[in-house]
Design a protein around this motif. Structure first.
Motif, PDB file in Angstrom:
ATOM      1  N   LEU A  84      63.199 -30.810  21.342  1.00 50.67           N
ATOM      2  CA  LEU A  84      62.900 -31.096  22.734  1.00 50.67           C
ATOM      3  C   LEU A  84      61.447 -30.790  23.078  1.00 50.67           C
ATOM      4  CD1 LEU A  84      66.113 -29.789  24.527  1.00 50.67           C
ATOM      5  CD2 LEU A  84      65.504 -32.121  23.933  1.00 50.67           C
ATOM      6  N   GLN A  85      60.889 -29.770  22.462  1.00 49.93           N
ATOM      7  CA  GLN A  85      59.487 -29.457  22.694  1.00 49.93           C
ATOM      8  C   GLN A  85      58.600 -30.607  22.237  1.00 49.93           C
ATOM      9  OE1 GLN A  85      58.327 -26.540  24.258  1.00 49.93           O
ATOM     10  NE2 GLN A  85      56.467 -27.774  24.352  1.00 49.93           N
ATOM     11  N   GLN A  86      58.979 -31.226  21.145  1.00 49.77           N
ATOM     12  CA  GLN A  86      58.235 -32.385  20.653  1.00 49.77           C
ATOM     13  C   GLN A  86      58.357 -33.552  21.626  1.00 49.77           C
ATOM     14  OE1 GLN A  86      59.976 -32.959  16.780  1.00 49.77           O
ATOM     15  NE2 GLN A  86      58.742 -31.357  15.812  1.00 49.77           N
ATOM     16  N   GLN A  87      59.549 -33.755  22.196  1.00 51.62           N
ATOM     17  CA  GLN A  87      59.746 -34.818  23.184  1.00 51.62           C
ATOM     18  C   GLN A  87      58.890 -34.567  24.419  1.00 51.62           C
ATOM     19  OE1 GLN A  87      63.685 -35.932  24.291  1.00 51.62           O
ATOM     20  NE2 GLN A  87      64.501 -35.873  22.229  1.00 51.62           N
ATOM     21  N   PHE A  88      58.836 -33.328  24.868  1.00 48.48           N
ATOM     22  CA  PHE A  88      58.071 -33.002  26.067  1.00 48.48           C
ATOM     23  C   PHE A  88      56.584 -33.227  25.826  1.00 48.48           C
ATOM     24  CE2 PHE A  88      56.199 -29.714  28.983  1.00 48.48           C
ATOM     25  CZ  PHE A  88      56.456 -30.417  30.144  1.00 48.48           C
ATOM     26  N   GLN A 106      55.331 -35.315  23.827  1.00 42.06           N
ATOM     27  CA  GLN A 106      55.148 -36.758  23.782  1.00 42.06           C
ATOM     28  C   GLN A 106      55.001 -37.324  25.188  1.00 42.06           C
ATOM     29  OE1 GLN A 106      58.105 -38.822  21.494  1.00 42.06           O
ATOM     30  NE2 GLN A 106      57.474 -40.847  22.190  1.00 42.06           N
ATOM     31  N   LEU A 107      55.819 -36.832  26.119  1.00 46.28           N
ATOM     32  CA  LEU A 107      55.708 -37.266  27.506  1.00 46.28           C
ATOM     33  C   LEU A 107      54.375 -36.834  28.120  1.00 46.28           C
ATOM     34  CD1 LEU A 107      59.262 -36.596  28.996  1.00 46.28           C
ATOM     35  CD2 LEU A 107      58.193 -38.801  28.585  1.00 46.28           C
ATOM     36  N   LEU A 108      53.932 -35.633  27.806  1.00 48.97           N
ATOM     37  CA  LEU A 108      52.667 -35.143  28.342  1.00 48.97           C
ATOM     38  C   LEU A 108      51.489 -35.985  27.850  1.00 48.97           C
ATOM     39  CD1 LEU A 108      53.082 -31.247  28.034  1.00 48.97           C
ATOM     40  CD2 LEU A 108      53.227 -32.646  30.098  1.00 48.97           C
ATOM     41  N   ASN A 109      51.635 -36.532  26.671  1.00 48.38           N
ATOM     42  CA  ASN A 109      50.571 -37.346  26.088  1.00 48.38           C
ATOM     43  C   ASN A 109      50.679 -38.818  26.461  1.00 48.38           C
ATOM     44  OD1 ASN A 109      49.408 -35.118  24.780  1.00 48.38           O
ATOM     45  ND2 ASN A 109      50.802 -35.328  23.023  1.00 48.38           N
ATOM     46  N   GLY A 110      51.586 -39.142  27.393  1.00 46.38           N
ATOM     47  CA  GLY A 110      51.691 -40.508  27.863  1.00 46.38           C
ATOM     48  C   GLY A 110      52.664 -41.368  27.111  1.00 46.38           C
ATOM     49  N   GLY A 111      53.487 -40.795  26.253  1.00 49.72           N
ATOM     50  CA  GLY A 111      54.445 -41.564  25.478  1.00 49.72           C
ATOM     51  C   GLY A 111      55.664 -41.942  26.286  1.00 49.72           C
TER      52      GLY A 111
END
Length: 231
Positions: free
Chosen positions: A210-214, A216-221
């Protein structure tokens, strides 16, 4: 001189101080052939029908789970289920819940329904788990506004619209409330306490994912795939 009156205490039979005295069990209904005491049966029923049992909210049932832990583990294993009890670090006692055993069975049936969590549900659960772990088992109160602020850095293309973005976060709050991970405060309808069970169901591997998903969202993914928890 040793006489018949001399008694060596070391030779006397040992008494199990933890053994429960035998109780004559009366059937609860016509056809009841259970070998377990009523309290063990009731504890098993709650474990199979509820997401978790807490010592804080269900002191009597939780105590029965602990008392009949061995017997309950046997019954649950027959159903490919595992009893999980987490006691360390909780201010008001532990929590008990059931997990599906992770193995490939040729004929077995999975009794626990898989509970898929969307991206925002999962990310919110990640933050709540981190907050709960940092609290050292103390009660954690969080407001709706504070939960919205947890997503303040998200800038992905899918959720640039502010209204849609806020609705997704509110949906995640509702979702985790339905899963009993968030419990609405009695004093303020926009404040919630975090259930201690979240630190048990959010394993290290799930938190890492989940940390990786978050990030990714922070980086615009774009939002990632769903994460599943046992229901």
């Amino acid at each position: 001189m040793t006489t018949d009156a001399d008694i060596h205490f070391s030779s006397l039979p040992q008494v199990d101080q933890t053994a429960r005295p035998p109780v004559q069990r009366r059937p609860r209904f016509d056809g009841d052939v259970s070998e377990l005491p009523d309290r063990a049966c009731w504890a098993l029923q709650h474990l199979l029908t509820r997401r978790y049992i807490s010592a804080e909210a269900d002191a009597d049932i939780y105590s029965w789970v602990l008392e009949y832990r061995k017997e309950l583990c046997v019954r649950l294993s027959e159903l490919d289920l595992l009893l999980r009890i987490v006691e360390v670090g909780y201010e008001n006692g532990g929590v008990a819940f059931v997990e599906q055993a992770r193995y490939e069975s040729a004929r077995g049936i999975k009794l626990l329904r898989r509970e898929p969590l969307g991206t925002y549900d999962s990310i919110l659960a990640l933050h709540l788990a981190q907050m709960m772990r940092a609290s050292g088992g103390q009660t954690v109160l969080i407001s709706r506004e504070e939960m919205h602020s947890l997503f303040s850095g998200v800038l992905n293309d899918t959720d640039r619209d502010a209204v849609t973005f806020a609705a997704r976060i509110d949906g995640a709050i509702a979702r985790l409330s339905g899963l009993k991970i968030l419990r609405k405060s009695r004093d303020d309808e926009d404040s919630y306490t975090i259930s201690p069970v979240i630190t048990a169901i959010m394993t290290a591997s799930v938190i890492t994912e989940l940390q990786q998903q978050f990030e990714q969202l922070l980086n615009g993914g774009a939002p990632a795939e769903e994460v599943e928890l046992d229901d």
